[in-house]
Scaffold this motif. Sequence first.
Motif, PDB file in Angstrom:
ATOM      1  N   CYS A   1       0.911  -1.116  -0.088  1.00  0.00           N
ATOM      2  CA  CYS A   1       0.097   0.044   0.178  1.00  0.00           C
ATOM      3  C   CYS A   1       0.954   1.267   0.017  1.00  0.00           C
ATOM      4  CB  CYS A   1      -0.878   0.095   1.244  1.00  0.00           C
ATOM      5  SG  CYS A   1      -0.114   0.086   2.845  1.00  0.00           S
ATOM      6  N   PHE A   2       0.139   2.253  -0.239  1.00  0.00           N
ATOM      7  CA  PHE A   2       1.065   3.847  -0.510  1.00  0.00           C
ATOM      8  C   PHE A   2       0.370   4.701   0.417  1.00  0.00           C
ATOM      9  CE2 PHE A   2       1.797   7.656  -2.849  1.00  0.00           C
ATOM     10  CZ  PHE A   2       3.301   7.096  -3.436  1.00  0.00           C
ATOM     11  N   GLY A   3       1.047   5.203   1.573  1.00  0.00           N
ATOM     12  CA  GLY A   3       0.556   5.856   2.506  1.00  0.00           C
ATOM     13  C   GLY A   3       1.163   7.497   2.370  1.00  0.00           C
ATOM     14  N   LEU A   4       0.321   8.258   1.703  1.00  0.00           N
ATOM     15  CA  LEU A   4       0.694   9.540   1.408  1.00  0.00           C
ATOM     16  C   LEU A   4      -0.609  10.566   2.004  1.00  0.00           C
ATOM     17  CD1 LEU A   4       2.532  11.828   0.371  1.00  0.00           C
ATOM     18  CD2 LEU A   4       1.065  11.656  -2.024  1.00  0.00           C
ATOM     19  N   THR A   5      -1.664  10.309   1.617  1.00  0.00           N
ATOM     20  CA  THR A   5      -2.837  11.171   2.189  1.00  0.00           C
ATOM     21  C   THR A   5      -2.878  11.127   3.692  1.00  0.00           C
ATOM     22  OG1 THR A   5      -3.994  11.054  -0.008  1.00  0.00           O
ATOM     23  CG2 THR A   5      -5.380  11.737   1.898  1.00  0.00           C
ATOM     24  N   GLU A   6      -3.216  12.162   4.315  1.00  0.00           N
ATOM     25  CA  GLU A   6      -3.423  12.227   5.808  1.00  0.00           C
ATOM     26  C   GLU A   6      -4.880  12.780   5.962  1.00  0.00           C
ATOM     27  OE1 GLU A   6       0.989  12.590   7.180  1.00  0.00           O
ATOM     28  OE2 GLU A   6      -0.492  14.009   7.847  1.00  0.00           O
ATOM     29  N   PRO A   7      -5.363  12.616   7.349  1.00  0.00           N
ATOM     30  CA  PRO A   7      -6.766  13.049   7.444  1.00  0.00           C
ATOM     31  C   PRO A   7      -6.924  14.614   7.163  1.00  0.00           C
ATOM     32  CG  PRO A   7      -6.206  11.614   9.197  1.00  0.00           C
ATOM     33  CD  PRO A   7      -5.098  11.776   8.230  1.00  0.00           C
ATOM     34  N   ASN A   8      -5.911  15.385   7.369  1.00  0.00           N
ATOM     35  CA  ASN A   8      -5.989  16.933   6.909  1.00  0.00           C
ATOM     36  C   ASN A   8      -4.742  17.246   5.875  1.00  0.00           C
ATOM     37  OD1 ASN A   8      -7.979  17.438   9.128  1.00  0.00           O
ATOM     38  ND2 ASN A   8      -6.390  17.127  10.675  1.00  0.00           N
ATOM     39  N   SER A   9      -4.672  16.236   5.135  1.00  0.00           N
ATOM     40  CA  SER A   9      -3.745  16.557   4.075  1.00  0.00           C
ATOM     41  C   SER A   9      -3.802  15.669   2.897  1.00  0.00           C
ATOM     42  CB  SER A   9      -2.229  16.281   4.781  1.00  0.00           C
ATOM     43  OG  SER A   9      -1.200  16.572   3.617  1.00  0.00           O
TER      44      SER A   9
ATOM     45  N   ILE B   1      -5.037  -5.278   4.063  1.00  0.00           N
ATOM     46  CA  ILE B   1      -4.400  -6.834   3.536  1.00  0.00           C
ATOM     47  C   ILE B   1      -2.917  -6.703   3.270  1.00  0.00           C
ATOM     48  CG2 ILE B   1      -6.738  -7.315   3.013  1.00  0.00           C
ATOM     49  CD1 ILE B   1      -6.166  -6.868   0.094  1.00  0.00           C
ATOM     50  N   ALA B   2      -2.208  -5.316   3.439  1.00  0.00           N
ATOM     51  CA  ALA B   2      -0.837  -5.260   2.834  1.00  0.00           C
ATOM     52  C   ALA B   2       0.104  -6.099   3.852  1.00  0.00           C
ATOM     53  CB  ALA B   2      -0.556  -3.665   2.713  1.00  0.00           C
ATOM     54  N   ASP B   3       1.243  -6.295   3.256  1.00  0.00           N
ATOM     55  CA  ASP B   3       2.271  -6.676   3.948  1.00  0.00           C
ATOM     56  C   ASP B   3       3.391  -5.786   4.274  1.00  0.00           C
ATOM     57  OD1 ASP B   3       1.608  -9.997   3.770  1.00  0.00           O
ATOM     58  OD2 ASP B   3       1.288  -9.217   1.915  1.00  0.00           O
ATOM     59  N   VAL B   4       3.198  -4.866   3.165  1.00  0.00           N
ATOM     60  CA  VAL B   4       4.262  -3.516   3.409  1.00  0.00           C
ATOM     61  C   VAL B   4       3.585  -2.525   2.925  1.00  0.00           C
ATOM     62  CG1 VAL B   4       5.260  -3.993   0.982  1.00  0.00           C
ATOM     63  CG2 VAL B   4       6.704  -3.129   2.805  1.00  0.00           C
ATOM     64  N   ALA B   5       3.859  -1.454   3.626  1.00  0.00           N
ATOM     65  CA  ALA B   5       3.387  -0.174   3.366  1.00  0.00           C
ATOM     66  C   ALA B   5       4.672   1.093   3.216  1.00  0.00           C
ATOM     67  CB  ALA B   5       2.473   0.475   4.886  1.00  0.00           C
ATOM     68  N   VAL B   6       4.312   1.573   2.044  1.00  0.00           N
ATOM     69  CA  VAL B   6       5.394   2.690   1.706  1.00  0.00           C
ATOM     70  C   VAL B   6       4.636   3.842   2.232  1.00  0.00           C
ATOM     71  CG1 VAL B   6       6.352   4.106  -0.210  1.00  0.00           C
ATOM     72  CG2 VAL B   6       5.844   1.632  -0.415  1.00  0.00           C
ATOM     73  N   ILE B   7       5.225   4.547   3.496  1.00  0.00           N
ATOM     74  CA  ILE B   7       5.022   5.735   3.965  1.00  0.00           C
ATOM     75  C   ILE B   7       5.806   6.610   3.759  1.00  0.00           C
ATOM     76  CG2 ILE B   7       4.619   6.371   6.314  1.00  0.00           C
ATOM     77  CD1 ILE B   7       2.503   4.314   5.714  1.00  0.00           C
ATOM     78  N   TRP B   8       5.209   7.918   3.422  1.00  0.00           N
ATOM     79  CA  TRP B   8       5.917   9.176   3.379  1.00  0.00           C
ATOM     80  C   TRP B   8       5.789  10.104   4.624  1.00  0.00           C
ATOM     81  CZ3 TRP B   8       8.726   8.949  -0.893  1.00  0.00           C
ATOM     82  CH2 TRP B   8       8.239   8.081  -1.732  1.00  0.00           C
ATOM     83  N   ALA B   9       6.824  10.548   5.074  1.00  0.00           N
ATOM     84  CA  ALA B   9       6.924  11.408   6.387  1.00  0.00           C
ATOM     85  C   ALA B   9       7.663  12.395   6.318  1.00  0.00           C
ATOM     86  CB  ALA B   9       7.206  10.180   7.595  1.00  0.00           C
ATOM     87  N   GLN B  10       7.323  13.269   6.964  1.00  0.00           N
ATOM     88  CA  GLN B  10       8.398  14.478   7.345  1.00  0.00           C
ATOM     89  C   GLN B  10       9.501  13.971   8.012  1.00  0.00           C
ATOM     90  OE1 GLN B  10       8.520  17.404   5.887  1.00  0.00           O
ATOM     91  NE2 GLN B  10       6.073  17.922   5.346  1.00  0.00           N
ATOM     92  N   THR B  11      10.662  14.555   7.844  1.00  0.00           N
ATOM     93  CA  THR B  11      11.788  14.241   8.694  1.00  0.00           C
ATOM     94  C   THR B  11      12.628  15.583   8.781  1.00  0.00           C
ATOM     95  OG1 THR B  11      13.766  14.068   7.085  1.00  0.00           O
ATOM     96  CG2 THR B  11      12.116  12.067   7.515  1.00  0.00           C
TER      97      THR B  11
END
Length: 394
Positions: free
Chosen positions: A130-138, A170-180
Amino acid sequence: MSTVPDLLDFDGLLDDAEREVRTRVRAFVDERVKPSIADWYDRAHFPVELVPELAALGLLGMHLSGYGCPGRSAVEYGLAAMELEAGDSGLRTFVSVQGSLAMSAIHKHGSEEQKQRWLPSMARGEAIGCFGLTEPNSGSDPASMTTFARRDGDDWVLNGAKRWIGLASIADVAVIWAQTDEGVRGFLVPTDTPGFTATPIAPKMSMRASIQCDIALSDVRIPADAQLPEARGLRAPFSCLNEARYGIGWGVIGAARDSYETALAYAGQRMQFNQPIASFQLTQSKLVDMALEIEKAQLVALRLGRLKDAGRLAPHQISVAKLSNTRAAIAVAREARTILGGNGVSAEYSPMRHAANLESVRTYEGTDEIHTLVLGAHLTGIPAFRSVTEGEKR
């Protein structure tokens, strides 16, 4: 009476390999999806049991090369997306999230070790991403994301939330985008990592035969080598989004075509005033309008596919297809529903389901408004929205 509109001999623009892909995926959808999709949609069930079959058809990471990926052309991938969405947007979305987003992120931005670990199993359908970019307020402004990854010794620790993330539960791996501290970065997070929680969003009025989730990240600790080494700034996830948007430009044509075909068949059989409604001028006008929109959308998508295969596809051109073809598909589905009359609200017929799904499709991977502004900036040279942020520069 012809069912598939081909007023301009679109088939003549395809080669044998492209037609073979289209025929093979269309047969799969006719046999394995269309008989059951009304029930799946009603029960809000995503047919995960079809994933091995999608992999066997070579549809997962279809346009990627190496690491067990099929390495097919952009046009072949587009035709496959069109046929999948003729079944349901949820099915094309699965292939898009898996291949154009999650696998593409690893393929474009991952280390050799990350590619070897994940891509072959994902191409076989044995691992889901899966691809985690969108956020509840973004959403449209991903630069405002608040998910943060901080260094802690040799590890990274992630905290934050993502929303409307396809396949996450159902994903085994998540691509998560985050601020650093160094700007936006991408991370590969195995979904069994402590602190990672994915919760399906329900109830939904659209994309019911699909999975979208909320993700919570609470002190999710991952090793340093979980970072995607080539992903720096928002340009990295945007490059993946453009892959998905390209597929959407093709996929929505399938939803439109299936709506048209359903309306055309119904009009030929439905008798009113002692004659089929297909014989009425107003009905024929609607059918002609739908067929014309489908023809135009196919030509736009094919042009993009040829440009992509030639390595000359520009981001604003992807916005043309995403915006124009999705608008056209929604209009076709809605018009097809009117030909069905009251029966059009029955799950027995597809146009209303397609129209509901397309309301989601027009929103994700860039809303109508965002793609309009992308094209406006291209035409005028004046960005009407904040187009470059400090996070992107880094």
